[in-house]
Motif scaffolding. Structure first.
Motif, mmCIF file in Angstrom:
data_model
loop_
_atom_site.group_PDB
_atom_site.id
_atom_site.type_symbol
_atom_site.label_atom_id
_atom_site.label_comp_id
_atom_site.label_asym_id
_atom_site.label_seq_id
_atom_site.Cartn_x
_atom_site.Cartn_y
_atom_site.Cartn_z
ATOM 1 N N LEU A 138 -3.096 -48.561 6.755
ATOM 2 C CA LEU A 138 -2.071 -48.665 7.806
ATOM 3 C C LEU A 138 -0.694 -48.633 7.160
ATOM 4 O O LEU A 138 -0.411 -49.429 6.259
ATOM 5 C CB LEU A 138 -2.240 -49.971 8.584
ATOM 6 C CG LEU A 138 -1.089 -50.351 9.535
ATOM 7 C CD1 LEU A 138 -1.013 -49.387 10.712
ATOM 8 C CD2 LEU A 138 -1.242 -51.795 10.028
ATOM 9 N N ALA A 139 0.154 -47.735 7.624
ATOM 10 C CA ALA A 139 1.572 -47.719 7.246
ATOM 11 C C ALA A 139 2.354 -48.216 8.450
ATOM 12 O O ALA A 139 2.389 -47.556 9.490
ATOM 13 C CB ALA A 139 2.013 -46.313 6.854
ATOM 14 N N ASP B 26 8.704 -62.905 6.726
ATOM 15 C CA ASP B 26 7.552 -63.777 6.461
ATOM 16 C C ASP B 26 6.636 -63.863 7.680
ATOM 17 O O ASP B 26 5.409 -63.909 7.547
ATOM 18 C CB ASP B 26 8.016 -65.174 6.052
ATOM 19 C CG ASP B 26 8.563 -65.220 4.634
ATOM 20 O OD1 ASP B 26 8.287 -64.264 3.866
ATOM 21 O OD2 ASP B 26 9.251 -66.196 4.289
ATOM 22 N N GLU B 27 7.225 -63.878 8.869
ATOM 23 C CA GLU B 27 6.427 -63.916 10.095
ATOM 24 C C GLU B 27 5.653 -62.609 10.283
ATOM 25 O O GLU B 27 4.493 -62.622 10.732
ATOM 26 C CB GLU B 27 7.331 -64.158 11.298
ATOM 27 C CG GLU B 27 8.005 -65.516 11.312
ATOM 28 C CD GLU B 27 9.010 -65.646 12.447
ATOM 29 O OE1 GLU B 27 9.004 -66.688 13.111
ATOM 30 O OE2 GLU B 27 9.791 -64.699 12.663
ATOM 31 N N LEU B 28 6.287 -61.495 9.961
ATOM 32 C CA LEU B 28 5.606 -60.211 10.069
ATOM 33 C C LEU B 28 4.425 -60.148 9.106
ATOM 34 O O LEU B 28 3.322 -59.731 9.487
ATOM 35 C CB LEU B 28 6.577 -59.067 9.796
ATOM 36 C CG LEU B 28 5.966 -57.663 9.824
ATOM 37 C CD1 LEU B 28 5.374 -57.354 11.196
ATOM 38 C CD2 LEU B 28 7.000 -56.609 9.424
ATOM 39 N N ARG B 29 4.639 -60.563 7.867
ATOM 40 C CA ARG B 29 3.540 -60.566 6.900
ATOM 41 C C ARG B 29 2.366 -61.391 7.415
ATOM 42 O O ARG B 29 1.208 -60.986 7.304
ATOM 43 C CB ARG B 29 4.016 -61.136 5.564
ATOM 44 C CG ARG B 29 5.039 -60.290 4.816
ATOM 45 C CD ARG B 29 5.352 -60.949 3.480
ATOM 46 N NE ARG B 29 6.499 -60.337 2.817
ATOM 47 C CZ ARG B 29 7.636 -60.966 2.554
ATOM 48 N NH1 ARG B 29 7.795 -62.237 2.912
ATOM 49 N NH2 ARG B 29 8.618 -60.342 1.930
ATOM 50 N N GLU C 285 5.229 -53.449 -0.104
ATOM 51 C CA GLU C 285 6.217 -53.358 0.964
ATOM 52 C C GLU C 285 7.537 -52.834 0.413
ATOM 53 O O GLU C 285 7.828 -52.950 -0.777
ATOM 54 C CB GLU C 285 6.424 -54.702 1.654
ATOM 55 C CG GLU C 285 7.022 -55.787 0.795
ATOM 56 C CD GLU C 285 7.164 -57.100 1.569
ATOM 57 O OE1 GLU C 285 8.304 -57.416 1.949
ATOM 58 O OE2 GLU C 285 6.148 -57.772 1.777
ATOM 59 N N ASP C 286 8.318 -52.239 1.288
ATOM 60 C CA ASP C 286 9.637 -51.708 0.946
ATOM 61 C C ASP C 286 10.613 -52.120 2.036
ATOM 62 O O ASP C 286 10.242 -52.286 3.199
ATOM 63 C CB ASP C 286 9.614 -50.173 0.854
ATOM 64 C CG ASP C 286 8.691 -49.672 -0.226
ATOM 65 O OD1 ASP C 286 8.939 -49.979 -1.398
ATOM 66 O OD2 ASP C 286 7.700 -48.977 0.115
ATOM 67 N N THR C 287 11.882 -52.255 1.649
ATOM 68 C CA THR C 287 12.940 -52.609 2.594
ATOM 69 C C THR C 287 14.074 -51.608 2.468
ATOM 70 O O THR C 287 14.464 -51.231 1.363
ATOM 71 C CB THR C 287 13.479 -54.024 2.311
ATOM 72 O OG1 THR C 287 12.402 -54.950 2.347
ATOM 73 C CG2 THR C 287 14.515 -54.422 3.352
ATOM 74 N N GLN D 105 15.055 -52.383 7.707
ATOM 75 C CA GLN D 105 13.754 -51.845 8.056
ATOM 76 C C GLN D 105 12.725 -52.303 7.033
ATOM 77 O O GLN D 105 12.927 -52.156 5.827
ATOM 78 C CB GLN D 105 13.798 -50.315 8.095
ATOM 79 C CG GLN D 105 14.763 -49.765 9.128
ATOM 80 C CD GLN D 105 14.823 -48.252 9.121
ATOM 81 O OE1 GLN D 105 14.361 -47.598 8.179
ATOM 82 N NE2 GLN D 105 15.384 -47.669 10.176
ATOM 83 N N LEU D 106 11.617 -52.848 7.520
ATOM 84 C CA LEU D 106 10.530 -53.317 6.663
ATOM 85 C C LEU D 106 9.361 -52.356 6.786
ATOM 86 O O LEU D 106 8.913 -52.041 7.891
ATOM 87 C CB LEU D 106 10.072 -54.712 7.095
ATOM 88 C CG LEU D 106 11.164 -55.775 7.200
ATOM 89 C CD1 LEU D 106 10.554 -57.092 7.696
ATOM 90 C CD2 LEU D 106 11.837 -55.994 5.854
ATOM 91 N N PHE D 107 8.861 -51.875 5.654
ATOM 92 C CA PHE D 107 7.701 -50.989 5.609
ATOM 93 C C PHE D 107 6.588 -51.702 4.847
ATOM 94 O O PHE D 107 6.759 -52.047 3.673
ATOM 95 C CB PHE D 107 8.047 -49.666 4.919
ATOM 96 C CG PHE D 107 8.912 -48.759 5.736
ATOM 97 C CD1 PHE D 107 8.366 -47.733 6.502
ATOM 98 C CD2 PHE D 107 10.286 -48.937 5.772
ATOM 99 C CE1 PHE D 107 9.172 -46.903 7.269
ATOM 100 C CE2 PHE D 107 11.108 -48.112 6.541
ATOM 101 C CZ PHE D 107 10.539 -47.100 7.297
ATOM 102 N N LEU D 108 5.478 -51.915 5.518
ATOM 103 C CA LEU D 108 4.315 -52.550 4.903
ATOM 104 C C LEU D 108 3.202 -51.509 4.711
ATOM 105 O O LEU D 108 2.900 -50.747 5.629
ATOM 106 C CB LEU D 108 3.796 -53.697 5.771
ATOM 107 C CG LEU D 108 4.760 -54.839 6.089
ATOM 108 C CD1 LEU D 108 4.017 -55.961 6.814
ATOM 109 C CD2 LEU D 108 5.433 -55.373 4.836
#
Length: 231
Positions: free
Chosen positions: A161-162, A190-193, A206-208, A223-226
């Motif tokens: 999943l991207a 942290d909540e998203l993780r 992850e990248d920001t 923007q957060l990319f997991l």
């Protein structure tokens, strides 16, 4: 989460109520925005990098679901150009009309994320990879955990999943967007993780990115990319 409990969660997802939500206003806004969207957001470095990473990580000809595919640019086009089979889904018929022209090798269907199912008359099957670039922004926060579990259930074992979100402490907030009003939600990182892990994913990296749209009344955003794997 067991397979049985996951199946139960996905089976009743139409939001926490179990009823498909009415997102008519959101769809109409994006129908109207249409071709102006890519003009306002011309620089998609984070999305391009995440799409490239997913394309390279999957075997040739992998099956990928592009959730909230929008105009098909850059992701659906990028993934089909890399030789993968892509199904793009979006609420907006106007966006899908553009996507069919921008990424003619992909398949597109007008579907709410909440209506996605692997099996059944309208089933979309299982996937090796899923992209959800800013699609979950359009959901109220109490729907997001259900949506993540649904995506988990649409992936084959060890599927990838991207995922991207804008970092913000928002829940179903109305914001002006390219002359229209849309409703968006967000998490602090942290909540998203935690939400992603609770849905059964392992976060690989992850990248920001800091991003300022070219011509819109939306302020600069983080923007957060997991990069995730189905656990």
């Amino acid at each position: 989460m067991s397979e049985a409990s996951e199946s139960s969660e996905v089976g009743r997802y139409g939001g926490p109520s179990g009823v498909l939500p009415d997102r008519t206003g959101q769809a109409e806004a994006f129908d109207a925005i249409g071709r102006h969207y890519d003009d306002a957001f011309p620089h998609k470095d984070g999305q391009l990098a995440a799409g490239r990473r997913l394309a390279d990580a999957l075997p040739p000809g992998a099956r990928i679901l592009d959730v909230g595919c929008g105009t098909g640019l850059p992701t659906a086009r990028q993934l089909t150009d890399a030789g993968h089979s892509v199904l793009g889904v979006d609420l907006s018929s106007g966006m899908l009309d553009l996507a069919a022209k921008n990424a003619p090798e992909a398949e597109f269907r007008q579907l709410d994320l909440a209506a996605l199912r692997a099996e059944g008359p309208d089933g979309v099957g299982l996937f090796d990879g899923i992209t959800a670039f800013f699609a979950l922004l359009m959901l109220p926060r109490d729907e997001i955990p259900y949506a993540l579990r649904l995506l988990h259930g649409l992936l084959r074992p060890d599927g990838l999943l991207a995922l991207s979100m804008v970092e913000a402490d928002l829940d179903d907030a109305a914001i002006p967007f390219l002359g229209h009003t849309i409703r968006v939600s967000g998490y602090l990182r942290d909540e998203l993780r935690q939400a992603v892990r609770d849905a059964g994913f392992d976060i690989l990296d992850e990248d920001t990115y800091s991003y300022a749209p070219a011509s819109t009344d939306v302020p600069p955003e983080h923007q957060l990319f997991l990069h995730c794997r189905r656990g």
